[in-house]
Design a protein around this motif. Structure first.
Motif, short mmCIF file in Angstrom:
data_model
loop_
_atom_site.label_atom_id
_atom_site.label_comp_id
_atom_site.label_asym_id
_atom_site.label_seq_id
_atom_site.Cartn_x
_atom_site.Cartn_y
_atom_site.Cartn_z
N TYR A 1 0.84 -1.19 0.00
CA TYR A 1 0.00 0.00 0.00
C TYR A 1 0.87 1.23 0.00
O TYR A 1 2.08 1.19 0.31
CB TYR A 1 -0.93 0.01 1.21
N SER A 2 0.30 2.36 -0.36
CA SER A 2 1.01 3.64 -0.36
C SER A 2 0.25 4.62 0.50
O SER A 2 -0.83 4.33 1.01
CB SER A 2 1.13 4.17 -1.80
N GLY A 3 0.80 5.81 0.66
CA GLY A 3 0.11 6.82 1.45
C GLY A 3 0.99 7.47 2.50
O GLY A 3 2.17 7.11 2.65
N ASP A 4 0.40 8.43 3.23
CA ASP A 4 1.15 9.17 4.24
C ASP A 4 1.20 8.39 5.55
O ASP A 4 0.83 7.21 5.62
CB ASP A 4 0.53 10.56 4.45
N VAL A 5 1.68 9.07 6.60
CA VAL A 5 1.84 8.40 7.89
C VAL A 5 0.51 7.88 8.41
O VAL A 5 0.43 6.79 8.98
CB VAL A 5 2.46 9.38 8.92
N ARG A 6 -0.58 8.65 8.20
CA ARG A 6 -1.88 8.21 8.68
C ARG A 6 -2.31 6.91 8.01
O ARG A 6 -3.00 6.08 8.61
CB ARG A 6 -2.92 9.31 8.41
N ALA A 7 -1.87 6.71 6.75
CA ALA A 7 -2.23 5.50 6.03
C ALA A 7 -1.56 4.26 6.61
O ALA A 7 -1.89 3.14 6.23
CB ALA A 7 -1.87 5.64 4.55
#
Length: 384
Positions: free
Chosen positions: A258-264
């Motif tokens: 998966y990808s995304g920022d810290v919240r992800a």
């Protein structure tokens, strides 16, 4: 010698234990026969299911005046509908003339029309027309309005409760909505992307028990333990819900990438009494709701609903769905069904809980909390 029961805040933030359970205070509270006996289903129906908040869908499924959706629990059918005043209401799904069901499934109509004798109702439940009643001087429309059902919204989901005396969901659920929004601030904008259904050979409580502890995760869910950092995993119990949250371990885990920022990178999971699991998995904004629906003393239907930013999942999200479907859910079904068979063994009575002060992945205090809610419901009803 009987040890004193758990007190609120001892191992969990809120728990109720039976004073008259023999043995130590960590003994399983629900007797084994209540996971298998057919006559116990009726007691639970009246003591639990007729008195709890049940999710029926999303508020944005009812966007226009006259949008309606039907729902059923055991032998009770009801509908939710959006009125001209933009308010969502709920009613028992039965015509006041001869008890025919008004609607099935979902739809949109200016008025609710009974398919039997064509009595019609406004979206606020008032009787609109009854053919031939104009010839009856004593006929009073106000005596034949649809019978209302309690309805509330939380985190953009619609809930109903058949008990008119039930405390409001917003009061009972405390900080649950804010916790969920903390893990998925985009929840109001998500749409239904996939529904998956499984029928399993196991009592609904057995299914919920399994969801509420990760003591089995290192043993039975190796890919999940690669996805979620078990050192960060904690279970906290509140009034009618418990949270089971942690952070992810690797963006390229064995479960899915998966990808995304810290919240992800966060994993959030909650159980809202009695049978609604809510989950936020690592990756793009998502909320999954998982119903443990009783369909018999030893049969449960799992209904998974995946809410995402688009009705068409991305390849990354398809991989996450595949993992939940083909790996995680398959593993849990195997576990629950094996336990259900084992509950028939003459070599088993009632086990005990493993708990720790840190409320870690090894602790089963959330199962204890759930058992306390079951027992409390039955005692209030007079059937414990």
């Amino acid at each position: 010698m009987t040890t004193a029961p758990l007190r609120p805040g001892e191992w969990v933030d809120h728990a109720t234990a039976l004073d008259d359970i023999p043995g130590d205070r960590y003994r399983m509270e629900i007797p084994t026969e209540r996971y298998v006996a057919s006559d116990f289903v009726t007691l639970e129906r009246d003591a639990i299911w007729m008195k709890v908040w049940q999710v029926v869908g999303r508020a944005d499924e009812l966007t226009k005046t006259g949008d309606w959706k039907q729902y059923r629990i055991f032998d009770q059918s009801y509908l939710v509908v959006r009125g001209k005043d933009d308010k969502i209401r709920a009613f028992y799904n039965v015509c006041q003339h001869r008890a025919h069901e008004l609607v099935k499934g979902s739809g949109q109509a200016k008025v609710l029309t009974c398919p039997y004798h064509a009595w019609t109702y406004h979206a606020d439940g008032r009787l609109r027309t009854a053919r031939g009643s104009e010839n009856l001087p004593s006929f009073n429309k106000d005596e034949f309005c649809l019978k209302p059902v309690r309805v509330e919204t939380m985190a953009n989901f619609v809930f109903v409760n058949l008990d008119p005396e039930a405390p409001p969901l917003t009061v009972q659920s405390g900080a649950l909505e804010s916790e969920i929004r903390g893990y998925c601030p985009e929840i109001d904008n998500l749409v239904l992307a996939r529904v998956m259904t499984y029928d399993i050979e196991g009592n609904w409580k057995n299914s919920v028990d399994n969801f509420l502890e990760c003591y089995h995760c290192h043993v039975a869910h190796s890919d999940f333990c690669d996805l979620v950092d078990m050192d960060s995993y904690r279970s906290i119990c509140h009034d009618i819900y418990s949270s089971h949250c942690g952070r992810s371990s690797h963006r390229a885990s064995k479960a899915y990438e998966y990808s995304g920022d810290v919240r992800a990178q966060k994993f959030g999971s909650w159980l809202l009494w009695p049978n609604l699991s809510i989950e936020v998995f690592p990756g793009a904004p998502n909320v999954n709701i998982f119903h443990h629906v009783p369909i018999g003393p030893e049969k449960t239907r799992h209904v998974f609903e995946f809410y995402m930013e688009s009705g068409t999942p991305t390849p990354e999200q398809e991989d996450a769905i595949r993992y939940i479907d083909e790996v995680l859910q398959a593993e849990d079904i195997t576990l629950v069904e094996s336990v259900q068979r084992g509950l028939h063994s003459k070599g088993y009575n009632q086990g005990r809980f493993i708990v720790d002060e840190g409320r870690t992945d090894k602790s089963e205090h959330a199962v204890h909390h759930f058992h306390g809610l079951v027992v409390d419901a039955l005692k209030r009803y007079g059937g414990a």
